[in-house]
Design a protein around this motif. Structure first.
Motif, mmCIF file in Angstrom:
data_model
loop_
_atom_site.group_PDB
_atom_site.id
_atom_site.type_symbol
_atom_site.label_atom_id
_atom_site.label_comp_id
_atom_site.label_asym_id
_atom_site.label_seq_id
_atom_site.Cartn_x
_atom_site.Cartn_y
_atom_site.Cartn_z
ATOM 1 N N ALA A 77 2.766 6.031 -2.811
ATOM 2 C CA ALA A 77 3.866 6.952 -3.083
ATOM 3 C C ALA A 77 4.239 6.997 -4.566
ATOM 4 O O ALA A 77 4.940 7.904 -5.001
ATOM 5 C CB ALA A 77 5.089 6.562 -2.262
ATOM 6 N N SER A 78 3.746 6.050 -5.331
ATOM 7 C CA SER A 78 4.096 5.954 -6.744
ATOM 8 C C SER A 78 3.578 7.147 -7.533
ATOM 9 O O SER A 78 2.476 7.635 -7.304
ATOM 10 C CB SER A 78 3.520 4.665 -7.341
ATOM 11 O OG SER A 78 3.741 4.630 -8.737
ATOM 12 N N ARG A 94 0.829 -1.206 0.000
ATOM 13 C CA ARG A 94 0.000 0.000 0.000
ATOM 14 C C ARG A 94 0.867 1.261 0.000
ATOM 15 O O ARG A 94 0.647 2.176 -0.786
ATOM 16 C CB ARG A 94 -0.934 0.009 1.199
ATOM 17 C CG ARG A 94 -1.750 1.290 1.311
ATOM 18 C CD ARG A 94 -2.539 1.379 2.611
ATOM 19 N NE ARG A 94 -3.459 0.289 2.791
ATOM 20 C CZ ARG A 94 -4.692 0.241 2.279
ATOM 21 N NH1 ARG A 94 -5.110 1.225 1.535
ATOM 22 N NH2 ARG A 94 -5.465 -0.785 2.498
ATOM 23 N N ASP A 95 1.864 1.299 0.881
ATOM 24 C CA ASP A 95 2.721 2.481 0.969
ATOM 25 C C ASP A 95 3.477 2.719 -0.334
ATOM 26 O O ASP A 95 3.593 3.855 -0.789
ATOM 27 C CB ASP A 95 3.704 2.344 2.128
ATOM 28 C CG ASP A 95 3.003 2.356 3.480
ATOM 29 O OD1 ASP A 95 1.867 2.861 3.559
ATOM 30 O OD2 ASP A 95 3.581 1.831 4.445
ATOM 31 N N ASP A 96 4.007 1.644 -0.930
ATOM 32 C CA ASP A 96 4.747 1.774 -2.187
ATOM 33 C C ASP A 96 3.861 2.344 -3.291
ATOM 34 O O ASP A 96 4.272 3.231 -4.040
ATOM 35 C CB ASP A 96 5.305 0.424 -2.635
ATOM 36 C CG ASP A 96 6.392 -0.093 -1.713
ATOM 37 O OD1 ASP A 96 6.955 0.716 -0.944
ATOM 38 O OD2 ASP A 96 6.674 -1.304 -1.764
ATOM 39 N N LYS A 150 -2.974 3.484 -9.373
ATOM 40 C CA LYS A 150 -1.526 3.718 -9.361
ATOM 41 C C LYS A 150 -0.858 2.374 -9.591
ATOM 42 O O LYS A 150 -1.316 1.355 -9.097
ATOM 43 C CB LYS A 150 -1.080 4.331 -8.042
ATOM 44 C CG LYS A 150 -1.520 5.767 -7.889
ATOM 45 C CD LYS A 150 -0.723 6.439 -6.819
ATOM 46 C CE LYS A 150 -1.021 7.931 -6.818
ATOM 47 N NZ LYS A 150 -0.159 8.635 -5.874
ATOM 48 N N ILE A 151 0.212 2.401 -10.357
ATOM 49 C CA ILE A 151 0.931 1.174 -10.702
ATOM 50 C C ILE A 151 2.373 1.263 -10.225
ATOM 51 O O ILE A 151 2.865 2.347 -9.919
ATOM 52 C CB ILE A 151 0.865 0.907 -12.227
ATOM 53 C CG1 ILE A 151 1.416 2.101 -13.020
ATOM 54 C CG2 ILE A 151 -0.559 0.591 -12.650
ATOM 55 C CD1 ILE A 151 1.456 1.900 -14.528
ATOM 56 N N ASP A 152 3.044 0.099 -10.194
ATOM 57 C CA ASP A 152 4.407 0.075 -9.666
ATOM 58 C C ASP A 152 5.475 -0.174 -10.726
ATOM 59 O O ASP A 152 6.629 -0.387 -10.396
ATOM 60 C CB ASP A 152 4.534 -0.969 -8.554
ATOM 61 C CG ASP A 152 4.460 -2.398 -9.069
ATOM 62 O OD1 ASP A 152 4.034 -2.604 -10.219
ATOM 63 O OD2 ASP A 152 4.828 -3.311 -8.309
ATOM 64 N N LYS A 153 5.075 -0.144 -11.997
ATOM 65 C CA LYS A 153 6.051 -0.420 -13.052
ATOM 66 C C LYS A 153 5.874 0.593 -14.175
ATOM 67 O O LYS A 153 4.770 0.788 -14.667
ATOM 68 C CB LYS A 153 5.847 -1.839 -13.592
ATOM 69 C CG LYS A 153 6.815 -2.237 -14.674
ATOM 70 C CD LYS A 153 6.555 -3.669 -15.112
ATOM 71 C CE LYS A 153 7.479 -4.081 -16.233
ATOM 72 N NZ LYS A 153 7.146 -5.433 -16.715
ATOM 73 N N GLU A 154 6.982 1.203 -14.570
ATOM 74 C CA GLU A 154 6.921 2.179 -15.642
ATOM 75 C C GLU A 154 6.946 1.479 -16.990
ATOM 76 O O GLU A 154 7.814 0.651 -17.264
ATOM 77 C CB GLU A 154 8.100 3.156 -15.539
ATOM 78 C CG GLU A 154 7.992 4.294 -16.520
ATOM 79 C CD GLU A 154 8.998 5.395 -16.255
ATOM 80 O OE1 GLU A 154 8.932 6.405 -16.954
ATOM 81 O OE2 GLU A 154 9.856 5.229 -15.358
ATOM 82 N N ALA A 196 -0.916 -2.972 -8.604
ATOM 83 C CA ALA A 196 -1.632 -1.698 -8.659
ATOM 84 C C ALA A 196 -2.580 -1.553 -7.483
ATOM 85 O O ALA A 196 -2.945 -2.526 -6.829
ATOM 86 C CB ALA A 196 -2.411 -1.597 -9.966
ATOM 87 N N ALA A 197 -2.987 -0.309 -7.247
ATOM 88 C CA ALA A 197 -4.000 0.009 -6.235
ATOM 89 C C ALA A 197 -5.018 0.939 -6.876
ATOM 90 O O ALA A 197 -4.647 1.936 -7.504
ATOM 91 C CB ALA A 197 -3.364 0.689 -5.030
ATOM 92 N N THR A 198 -6.299 0.589 -6.733
ATOM 93 C CA THR A 198 -7.343 1.464 -7.265
ATOM 94 C C THR A 198 -7.535 2.635 -6.307
ATOM 95 O O THR A 198 -7.379 2.499 -5.099
ATOM 96 C CB THR A 198 -8.686 0.720 -7.432
ATOM 97 O OG1 THR A 198 -9.138 0.271 -6.164
ATOM 98 C CG2 THR A 198 -8.548 -0.450 -8.392
#
Length: 151
Positions: free
Chosen positions: A7-8, A2-4, A57-61, A39-41
Protein backbone atom coordinates in the motif's frame (compact mmCIF):
# COMPACT_ATOMS: atom_id res chain seq x y z
CA UNK A 1 4.35 -6.14 6.58
CA UNK A 2 3.36 -7.22 3.06
CA UNK A 3 0.09 -5.28 3.14
CA UNK A 4 1.76 -2.15 4.55
CA UNK A 5 4.49 -2.16 1.90
CA UNK A 6 2.17 -2.96 -1.01
CA UNK A 7 0.00 0.00 0.00
CA UNK A 8 3.02 2.29 0.37
CA UNK A 9 3.45 5.13 -2.10
CA UNK A 10 7.16 5.32 -1.25
CA UNK A 11 9.21 3.63 -3.95
CA UNK A 12 12.65 3.42 -5.47
CA UNK A 13 12.69 3.15 -9.25
CA UNK A 14 15.13 1.73 -11.75
CA UNK A 15 17.34 4.08 -13.73
CA UNK A 16 18.30 1.32 -16.16
CA UNK A 17 16.47 -0.75 -18.73
CA UNK A 18 17.21 -4.45 -19.06
CA UNK A 19 16.89 -7.83 -17.41
CA UNK A 20 17.36 -8.28 -13.68
CA UNK A 21 20.29 -10.71 -13.42
CA UNK A 22 20.54 -10.78 -9.63
CA UNK A 23 19.28 -9.13 -6.45
CA UNK A 24 21.82 -8.95 -3.62
CA UNK A 25 19.60 -9.38 -0.55
CA UNK A 26 22.54 -8.99 1.87
CA UNK A 27 23.36 -5.58 0.40
CA UNK A 28 19.69 -4.57 0.49
CA UNK A 29 19.34 -5.55 4.15
CA UNK A 30 22.47 -3.53 4.93
CA UNK A 31 20.97 -0.49 3.20
CA UNK A 32 17.67 -0.95 5.00
CA UNK A 33 19.45 -1.14 8.36
CA UNK A 34 21.48 1.97 7.53
CA UNK A 35 18.29 3.97 6.90
CA UNK A 36 16.19 2.09 9.51
CA UNK A 37 13.43 1.00 7.17
CA UNK A 38 11.75 -2.06 5.68
CA UNK A 39 11.13 -2.86 2.02
CA UNK A 40 9.59 -5.28 -0.45
CA UNK A 41 11.06 -6.00 -3.87
CA UNK A 42 8.67 -5.93 -6.82
CA UNK A 43 11.01 -7.62 -9.31
CA UNK A 44 13.15 -10.74 -9.30
CA UNK A 45 15.91 -12.21 -11.45
CA UNK A 46 14.66 -12.80 -14.98
CA UNK A 47 12.23 -9.87 -15.00
CA UNK A 48 12.59 -7.13 -17.60
CA UNK A 49 12.62 -3.62 -16.15
CA UNK A 50 12.49 -0.22 -17.76
CA UNK A 51 13.80 3.08 -16.50
CA UNK A 52 11.23 4.43 -14.05
CA UNK A 53 9.81 1.02 -13.07
CA UNK A 54 9.54 0.48 -9.30
CA UNK A 55 12.20 -1.91 -7.96
CA UNK A 56 11.19 -1.79 -4.30
CA UNK A 57 8.65 -0.16 -2.03
CA UNK A 58 9.84 1.24 1.28
CA UNK A 59 8.11 2.17 4.52
CA UNK A 60 10.01 5.31 5.48
CA UNK A 61 10.03 8.66 3.76
CA UNK A 62 13.49 10.14 3.25
CA UNK A 63 14.19 13.63 1.98
CA UNK A 64 16.72 15.26 -0.32
CA UNK A 65 20.27 13.98 -0.37
CA UNK A 66 19.51 11.20 2.10
CA UNK A 67 16.86 9.82 -0.28
CA UNK A 68 19.18 10.12 -3.29
CA UNK A 69 21.94 8.26 -1.43
CA UNK A 70 19.50 5.56 -0.39
CA UNK A 71 18.26 5.16 -3.97
CA UNK A 72 21.82 4.80 -5.25
CA UNK A 73 22.62 2.21 -2.57
CA UNK A 74 19.46 0.23 -3.38
CA UNK A 75 20.07 0.32 -7.14
CA UNK A 76 23.58 -1.03 -6.56
CA UNK A 77 21.99 -4.19 -5.11
CA UNK A 78 20.19 -4.89 -8.41
CA UNK A 79 22.27 -6.26 -11.26
CA UNK A 80 20.53 -5.22 -14.49
CA UNK A 81 21.93 -6.41 -17.83
CA UNK A 82 21.00 -5.51 -21.40
CA UNK A 83 20.49 -9.10 -22.51
CA UNK A 84 18.91 -12.09 -20.90
CA UNK A 85 21.44 -14.34 -19.21
CA UNK A 86 21.78 -17.26 -16.88
CA UNK A 87 19.89 -16.32 -13.75
CA UNK A 88 20.25 -17.53 -10.22
CA UNK A 89 16.90 -19.30 -10.41
CA UNK A 90 17.59 -21.28 -13.59
CA UNK A 91 14.39 -20.12 -15.28
CA UNK A 92 16.16 -18.92 -18.43
CA UNK A 93 18.03 -22.22 -18.87
CA UNK A 94 14.87 -24.30 -18.53
CA UNK A 95 12.93 -22.08 -20.95
CA UNK A 96 15.75 -22.24 -23.52
CA UNK A 97 15.90 -26.05 -23.36
CA UNK A 98 12.13 -26.37 -23.72
CA UNK A 99 12.20 -24.01 -26.72
CA UNK A 100 14.92 -26.05 -28.47
CA UNK A 101 13.08 -29.32 -27.75
CA UNK A 102 9.81 -27.96 -29.15
CA UNK A 103 11.53 -26.70 -32.30
CA UNK A 104 13.27 -30.05 -32.74
CA UNK A 105 9.88 -31.80 -32.63
CA UNK A 106 8.18 -29.44 -35.09
CA UNK A 107 6.86 -31.10 -38.26
CA UNK A 108 9.38 -29.27 -40.46
CA UNK A 109 12.41 -30.50 -38.50
CA UNK A 110 11.32 -33.64 -36.61
CA UNK A 111 14.71 -34.19 -34.93
CA UNK A 112 14.01 -36.65 -32.13
CA UNK A 113 17.71 -36.96 -31.19
CA UNK A 114 17.93 -33.25 -30.30
CA UNK A 115 14.61 -33.40 -28.45
CA UNK A 116 15.85 -36.35 -26.36
CA UNK A 117 19.13 -34.55 -25.62
CA UNK A 118 17.12 -31.52 -24.41
CA UNK A 119 15.02 -33.72 -22.16
CA UNK A 120 18.20 -35.20 -20.65
CA UNK A 121 19.52 -31.71 -19.96
CA UNK A 122 16.15 -30.63 -18.53
CA UNK A 123 16.26 -33.53 -16.09
CA UNK A 124 19.75 -32.43 -15.04
CA UNK A 125 18.72 -28.77 -14.66
CA UNK A 126 15.57 -29.59 -12.69
CA UNK A 127 17.53 -31.97 -10.44
CA UNK A 128 20.05 -29.22 -9.70
CA UNK A 129 17.26 -26.74 -8.93
CA UNK A 130 15.52 -29.22 -6.64
CA UNK A 131 18.74 -29.86 -4.71
CA UNK A 132 19.58 -26.17 -4.29
CA UNK A 133 18.74 -24.63 -0.91
CA UNK A 134 15.76 -22.30 -0.93
CA UNK A 135 16.51 -18.66 -0.30
CA UNK A 136 14.34 -17.03 2.33
CA UNK A 137 11.64 -14.71 1.02
CA UNK A 138 11.52 -12.79 4.30
CA UNK A 139 14.98 -11.59 5.29
CA UNK A 140 15.84 -10.45 8.81
CA UNK A 141 18.76 -8.33 9.94
CA UNK A 142 21.36 -9.43 12.50
CA UNK A 143 19.04 -8.34 15.34
CA UNK A 144 16.20 -10.52 14.07
CA UNK A 145 14.09 -7.63 12.78
CA UNK A 146 12.31 -8.35 9.48
CA UNK A 147 13.69 -5.94 6.89
CA UNK A 148 13.13 -7.30 3.41
CA UNK A 149 10.36 -9.15 1.64
CA UNK A 150 11.58 -10.63 -1.64
CA UNK A 151 9.28 -11.07 -4.66
Amino acid sequence: MRDDLEASELAIESEATGYVAAVDSDTLVGVLCKYDMRAATLVRPGHFVTSGLTLIKIDKELKGEEFENCCEDVRDAFSIESTRSLSEVGEFEVNALVEVALRALSPGINDSYTANACIDQLVSAISALAAAPLKPRFVKDDDGLGRLLLY
